[in-house]
Design a protein around this motif. Structure first.
Motif, PDB file in Angstrom:
ATOM      1  N   LEU A  45       0.860  -1.177   0.000  1.00 41.19           N
ATOM      2  CA  LEU A  45       0.000   0.000   0.000  1.00 41.19           C
ATOM      3  C   LEU A  45       0.900   1.232   0.000  1.00 41.19           C
ATOM      4  O   LEU A  45       1.823   1.333   0.814  1.00 41.19           O
ATOM      5  N   PHE A  46       0.617   2.131  -0.925  1.00 40.73           N
ATOM      6  CA  PHE A  46       1.482   3.288  -1.123  1.00 40.73           C
ATOM      7  C   PHE A  46       0.763   4.580  -0.769  1.00 40.73           C
ATOM      8  O   PHE A  46      -0.436   4.704  -0.951  1.00 40.73           O
ATOM      9  N   ARG A  47       1.544   5.546  -0.277  1.00 41.43           N
ATOM     10  CA  ARG A  47       1.084   6.908  -0.066  1.00 41.43           C
ATOM     11  C   ARG A  47       2.160   7.799  -0.659  1.00 41.43           C
ATOM     12  O   ARG A  47       3.309   7.736  -0.245  1.00 41.43           O
ATOM     13  N   ASP A  48       1.785   8.606  -1.650  1.00 37.98           N
ATOM     14  CA  ASP A  48       2.731   9.496  -2.329  1.00 37.98           C
ATOM     15  C   ASP A  48       3.964   8.731  -2.837  1.00 37.98           C
ATOM     16  O   ASP A  48       5.102   9.104  -2.564  1.00 37.98           O
ATOM     17  N   GLN A  49       3.742   7.654  -3.537  1.00 37.25           N
ATOM     18  CA  GLN A  49       4.774   6.817  -4.148  1.00 37.25           C
ATOM     19  C   GLN A  49       5.728   6.173  -3.140  1.00 37.25           C
ATOM     20  O   GLN A  49       6.817   5.731  -3.496  1.00 37.25           O
ATOM     21  N   LYS A  50       5.326   6.097  -1.870  1.00 34.20           N
ATOM     22  CA  LYS A  50       6.141   5.445  -0.854  1.00 34.20           C
ATOM     23  C   LYS A  50       5.351   4.280  -0.272  1.00 34.20           C
ATOM     24  O   LYS A  50       4.178   4.430   0.076  1.00 34.20           O
ATOM     25  N   VAL A  82       3.996   2.226   2.460  1.00 34.97           N
ATOM     26  CA  VAL A  82       3.746   2.546   3.869  1.00 34.97           C
ATOM     27  C   VAL A  82       3.152   1.380   4.654  1.00 34.97           C
ATOM     28  O   VAL A  82       3.178   1.384   5.881  1.00 34.97           O
ATOM     29  N   ALA A  83       2.632   0.400   3.954  1.00 34.51           N
ATOM     30  CA  ALA A  83       2.022  -0.735   4.651  1.00 34.51           C
ATOM     31  C   ALA A  83       1.880  -1.895   3.672  1.00 34.51           C
ATOM     32  O   ALA A  83       1.982  -1.715   2.457  1.00 34.51           O
ATOM     33  N   GLU A  84       1.626  -3.054   4.229  1.00 35.26           N
ATOM     34  CA  GLU A  84       1.378  -4.238   3.412  1.00 35.26           C
ATOM     35  C   GLU A  84       0.138  -4.940   3.941  1.00 35.26           C
ATOM     36  O   GLU A  84      -0.153  -4.884   5.138  1.00 35.26           O
ATOM     37  N   ILE A  85      -0.575  -5.575   3.028  1.00 39.39           N
ATOM     38  CA  ILE A  85      -1.719  -6.398   3.427  1.00 39.39           C
ATOM     39  C   ILE A  85      -1.507  -7.795   2.861  1.00 39.39           C
ATOM     40  O   ILE A  85      -0.753  -7.985   1.898  1.00 39.39           O
ATOM     41  N   THR A  86      -2.161  -8.753   3.457  1.00 41.12           N
ATOM     42  CA  THR A  86      -2.045 -10.136   2.996  1.00 41.12           C
ATOM     43  C   THR A  86      -2.828 -10.325   1.700  1.00 41.12           C
ATOM     44  O   THR A  86      -3.678  -9.493   1.347  1.00 41.12           O
ATOM     45  N   ASP A  91      -3.290   5.377   7.203  1.00 40.37           N
ATOM     46  CA  ASP A  91      -3.410   6.614   6.433  1.00 40.37           C
ATOM     47  C   ASP A  91      -3.270   6.362   4.926  1.00 40.37           C
ATOM     48  O   ASP A  91      -2.542   7.072   4.224  1.00 40.37           O
ATOM     49  N   VAL A  92      -3.951   5.306   4.455  1.00 34.04           N
ATOM     50  CA  VAL A  92      -3.982   4.990   3.024  1.00 34.04           C
ATOM     51  C   VAL A  92      -5.438   4.845   2.584  1.00 34.04           C
ATOM     52  O   VAL A  92      -6.304   4.538   3.388  1.00 34.04           O
ATOM     53  N   ASP A  93      -5.670   5.055   1.310  1.00 37.38           N
ATOM     54  CA  ASP A  93      -7.042   5.003   0.781  1.00 37.38           C
ATOM     55  C   ASP A  93      -7.076   4.261  -0.560  1.00 37.38           C
ATOM     56  O   ASP A  93      -7.392   4.838  -1.591  1.00 37.38           O
ATOM     57  N   PRO A  94      -6.770   2.966  -0.559  1.00 41.99           N
ATOM     58  CA  PRO A  94      -6.775   2.227  -1.823  1.00 41.99           C
ATOM     59  C   PRO A  94      -8.176   1.982  -2.391  1.00 41.99           C
ATOM     60  O   PRO A  94      -8.312   1.621  -3.550  1.00 41.99           O
ATOM     61  N   VAL A  95      -9.207   2.195  -1.593  1.00 37.94           N
ATOM     62  CA  VAL A  95     -10.583   1.993  -2.059  1.00 37.94           C
ATOM     63  C   VAL A  95     -11.069   3.201  -2.853  1.00 37.94           C
ATOM     64  O   VAL A  95     -11.825   3.064  -3.809  1.00 37.94           O
ATOM     65  N   GLY A  96     -10.623   4.399  -2.484  1.00 36.01           N
ATOM     66  CA  GLY A  96     -11.054   5.616  -3.166  1.00 36.01           C
ATOM     67  C   GLY A  96     -12.132   6.384  -2.419  1.00 36.01           C
ATOM     68  O   GLY A  96     -12.923   7.104  -3.023  1.00 36.01           O
ATOM     69  N   PHE A  97     -12.166   6.263  -1.092  1.00 31.36           N
ATOM     70  CA  PHE A  97     -13.147   6.997  -0.302  1.00 31.36           C
ATOM     71  C   PHE A  97     -12.976   8.504  -0.475  1.00 31.36           C
ATOM     72  O   PHE A  97     -13.957   9.251  -0.443  1.00 31.36           O
TER      73      PHE A  97
END
Length: 176
Positions: free
Chosen positions: A10-15, A17-21, A125-131
């Motif tokens: 999971l990225f925030r501003d091309q960095k 920041v987290a991983e999900i399974t 602090d990520v929004d991969p869903v697009g909320f």
């Protein structure tokens, strides 16, 4: 050669920041778009027992709406159809009351996993869903200006999600 995904970045501003399974990635895909294949192994609670269950040929539709702009709150509705491929216990799903109990148990298990994932996104602090896009559109409709990414991140930290999952089980019989 088989490709196997262990984690999704999971990225925030091309960095990163987290991983999900990969499992959490399954739920992310359902939250982002229509889904039309695959299977899910899930433990359900039925009659005070935990049962291992496999559902397959899953299709889903989702609907996300802003419920409150001031105290950011979203309605997340997911409708799924699936077949039960396997259950740890023999259950006659041709009986409507049994089928309804199993459907409710699967709905609850899926809902809990989605809520957990959404909370993880909020905390990371990520929004991969697009909320943020959905919120921005609703906000602009009410006459406000478009938000910056930083403004959205502050709002996302306070966001609440009302998750509702409905599942329809197809092709039932005796499973066990």
């Amino acid at each position: 050669m088989k490709l196997h995904i262990n984690q999704i970045g999971l990225f925030r501003d091309q960095k990163l920041v987290a991983e999900i399974t990969a499992r959490e990635g399954f739920f992310l895909k359902i939250l982002r778009e229509r889904y039309n294949k695959g299977e899910l192994e899930i433990n359900i609670s039925l009659d005070k027992k935990r049962l291992f269950t496999v559902i397959e040929h899953i299709s889903s539709k989702k609907q996300i709406k802003v419920l409150d702009l001031e105290k950011p709150r979203f309605s997340v509705k997911v409708n799924m159809t699936a077949q039960i491929q396997e259950m740890a216990e023999k259950i006659d799903l041709s009986k409507p009351e049994q089928l309804k109990k199993v459907q409710k148990a699967i709905e609850l298990a899926v809902k809990k996993e989605m809520e957990h994932l959404l909370e993880k996104f909020r905390k990371q602090d990520v929004d991969p869903v697009g909320f943020g896009e959905i919120y921005n559109i609703a906000s602009q409709r009410s006459g406000k200006k478009k938000m910056s990414k930083d403004e959205w991140r502050e709002i996302m930290k306070r966001a609440k999600f009302d998750v509702d999952v409905k599942i329809k089980i197809l092709r039932t019989g005796v499973i066990g």
